[in-house]
Design a protein around this motif. Structure first.
Motif, PDB file in Angstrom:
ATOM      1  N   HIS A 131       0.826  -1.142   0.033  1.00  0.00           N
ATOM      2  CA  HIS A 131      -0.033  -0.105  -0.055  1.00  0.00           C
ATOM      3  C   HIS A 131       0.826   1.265   0.123  1.00  0.00           C
ATOM      4  O   HIS A 131       2.080   1.390   0.426  1.00  0.00           O
ATOM      5  CB  HIS A 131      -0.928  -0.026   1.119  1.00  0.00           C
ATOM      6  N   TYR A 132       0.196   2.410  -0.281  1.00  0.00           N
ATOM      7  CA  TYR A 132       0.978   3.391  -0.696  1.00  0.00           C
ATOM      8  C   TYR A 132       1.084   4.504   0.517  1.00  0.00           C
ATOM      9  O   TYR A 132       1.532   5.754   0.470  1.00  0.00           O
ATOM     10  CB  TYR A 132       0.557   4.419  -1.807  1.00  0.00           C
ATOM     11  N   LEU A 133       0.141   4.258   1.633  1.00  0.00           N
ATOM     12  CA  LEU A 133      -0.280   5.071   2.530  1.00  0.00           C
ATOM     13  C   LEU A 133       1.016   5.975   3.217  1.00  0.00           C
ATOM     14  O   LEU A 133       0.983   6.971   3.717  1.00  0.00           O
ATOM     15  CB  LEU A 133      -1.302   4.656   3.259  1.00  0.00           C
TER      16      LEU A 133
END
Length: 516
Positions: A430-432
């Motif tokens: 994920h890119y969070l």
């Protein structure tokens, strides 16, 4: 005032300033369109509309109910028969060729100057509402204080490029003198560009004299600082009041909107293409006249578009035909290489309800993809313009900010960095927490404040507040945080002196100031 009261007042101002510093109220730059235009007409169809409009001007003619304009047209070489002016297409083309395709609007705060024309557009609030829906959501007659509050909101809302003029009519001031207080409110409560009253030639002259105090007379002659609007009486009539105001603005080289007032099916033929042909002829006749008055003066191809319900005769907004006409008018304005105006966020809803939202969204999208330059009535419009809603005003402004983002086009600046993030994260991640996300999350996607995107459980836990109430809360917050942009004390005194003198000279009456 007691020392304690003074201290409280100062702390209040300081607190408002501190609050404002936490909210970004920086005005958005002029919208520079970065998306393709929607152009439903072929080149041959554009020429067909042009030919039809020119034939109307030559064969049918346009009535100019004004002896000065008729004499101006005679000197310019037009065929004047009574009050009807028949315009040769060659003369029209020669005259409109001197209209600037682009210019820069100059505000009293130079940071709010705006490039205008071609690919540049500005959002301007609605004007002319005889009623408002106030902070208690009550429909009532407006006052000068209500008008000031709308000018303050215009200053605080980033997507509003202008404070306009009489957003609402201040009924607590005589009609004959009202234009003075409206103009002062536009100037005092906002340092953005604004509009000037054209309700009579003398009123227009007062506005321009006040602009000369604010900007300097010599500066005005070479810099657009205020916009006038002159409405035509469709079909094919321009009256003395509007033409006199048009001359006043043109003599100062200030932009004027040349706006036929279209009620499709009532004062135009019952059809999209013939309506545009008539409207185009009407607009061209006024655009050409501005150049008779003052060659090279800025002028804007204007219109107000509505269709008429064949059931009731009431004007309608948000209809598919209006969207098509906007697209066609955009093509015609570009064909003549002149900037053009349209109306935004229109609708006939009586409250800020789903109908208001649907109609406003439809008109806004058409305005954006049509390539309009002066996007008027961009905040607050409801009930076919009969009232300005404070709640809708702030939500419309946020919609304009969203439209600004969309119509600006695709941002490719960080494309390579973002693709590197794909390599870094890989499948299943994920890119969070990625540095690219942390650096760009605030600007990558528009995050509306007025729309609630939480789960229904969270929405209910927070009081199940619907958008009208959220918007009214936002209005109160913005007005509480508002800090007035400082107006030079000498200029302010000169403006107030001018108003006081003119109010002594103009009889207080419920009629337009035509002579004093």
């Amino acid at each position: 005032m007691s020392v304690d009261a003074v201290g409280t007042t100062r702390r209040g101002r300081g607190a408002r300033k501190a609050l404002r510093q936490t909210r970004d109220v920086t005005m958005l730059p002029a919208l520079k369109r970065g998306i393709p235009l929607m152009e439903p007409m072929s080149a041959e169809q554009v020429e067909k509309i042009d030919a039809a409009s020119m034939a109307i001007l030559e064969d049918v003619g346009v009535v100019f109910r004004d002896p000065i304009a008729l004499e101006d047209w005679r000197r310019a070489g037009a065929d004047v028969r009574g009050e009807t002016v028949h315009l040769d297409r060659g003369l029209v083309r020669e005259l409109i060729a001197s209209i600037p395709a682009t210019f820069t609007y100059h505000a009293r705060n130079p940071a709010h100057n705006l490039p205008f024309g071609k690919d540049h557009a500005i959002f301007v609030p609605m004007t002319g509402a005889p009623y408002l829906r106030d902070m208690n959501d009550e429909r009532r007659n407006p006052t000068l204080e209500d008008l000031a509050n709308f000018h303050k909101l215009s200053q605080m809302l980033p997507a509003m490029h202008s404070s306009a003029h009489h957003i609402v009519e201040p009924y607590d001031h005589p009609i004959s003198q009202r234009h003075l207080r409206i103009t002062y409110s536009s100037m005092k409560h906002s340092d953005k560009t604004f509009m000037g009253m054209t309700t009579s030639p003398r009123n227009a002259e007062d506005v321009l004299e006040m602009c000369a105090i604010l900007f300097g007379r010599e500066f005005m002659m070479t810099h657009p600082v205020v916009t006038g609007n002159c409405n035509g009486n469709s079909p094919l009539v321009w009256d003395e009041t509007m033409l006199g105001a048009m001359r006043a603005f043109a003599r100062y080289n200030q932009p004027v909107l040349c706006s036929p007032f279209v009620l499709g099916g009532a004062n135009t033929p019952a059809g999209v293409a013939p309506t545009v042909a008539q409207l185009n002829a009407e607009a061209l006749s006024a655009l050409a006249y501005t150049q008779v008055v003052q060659k090279g003066t800025p002028a804007i191809y204007g219109h107000y578009l509505s269709t008429v319900s064949m059931k009731s005769g009431a004007p309608m907004a948000g209809t598919p035909e209006i969207s098509l006409m906007n697209m066609m008018i955009g093509q015609m304005a570009r064909f003549y290489d002149v900037p053009w105006r349209t109306s935004n966020t229109l609708g006939g809803a009586k409250t800020f309800d789903a109908q208001a939202g649907y109609e406003s969204a439809s008109t806004m999208m058409a305005a954006l993809v049509s390539g309009a330059n002066y996007i008027w009535h961009s905040a607050g419009w409801n009930e076919a313009g009969m009232h300005c809603s404070m709640a809708k005003f702030v939500v419309d402004a946020e919609q304009c900010a969203m439209g600004h983002r969309m119509a600006s086009g695709i941002n490719w600046d960080d494309f390579d960095e973002a693709l590197q993030a794909v390599r870094d994260v890989g499948p299943g991640g994920h890119y969070l927490g990625h540095p690219h996300t942390l650096e760009n999350f605030q600007k990558a996607f528009f995050m509306p404040e007025m729309f609630d995107n939480n789960s229904i459980e969270q929405w209910q836990a927070e009081g199940a507040v619907e958008i009208n109430e959220r918007a009214l809360t936002r209005v109160r917050t913005l007005l509480d945080e508002y800090v007035e942009p400082t107006l030079d004390a000498g200029v302010n005194e000169a403006l107030l002196d001018y108003i006081a003198r003119r109010e002594r000279e103009i009889p207080a009456a419920d009629a337009l100031n035509q002579d004093q």
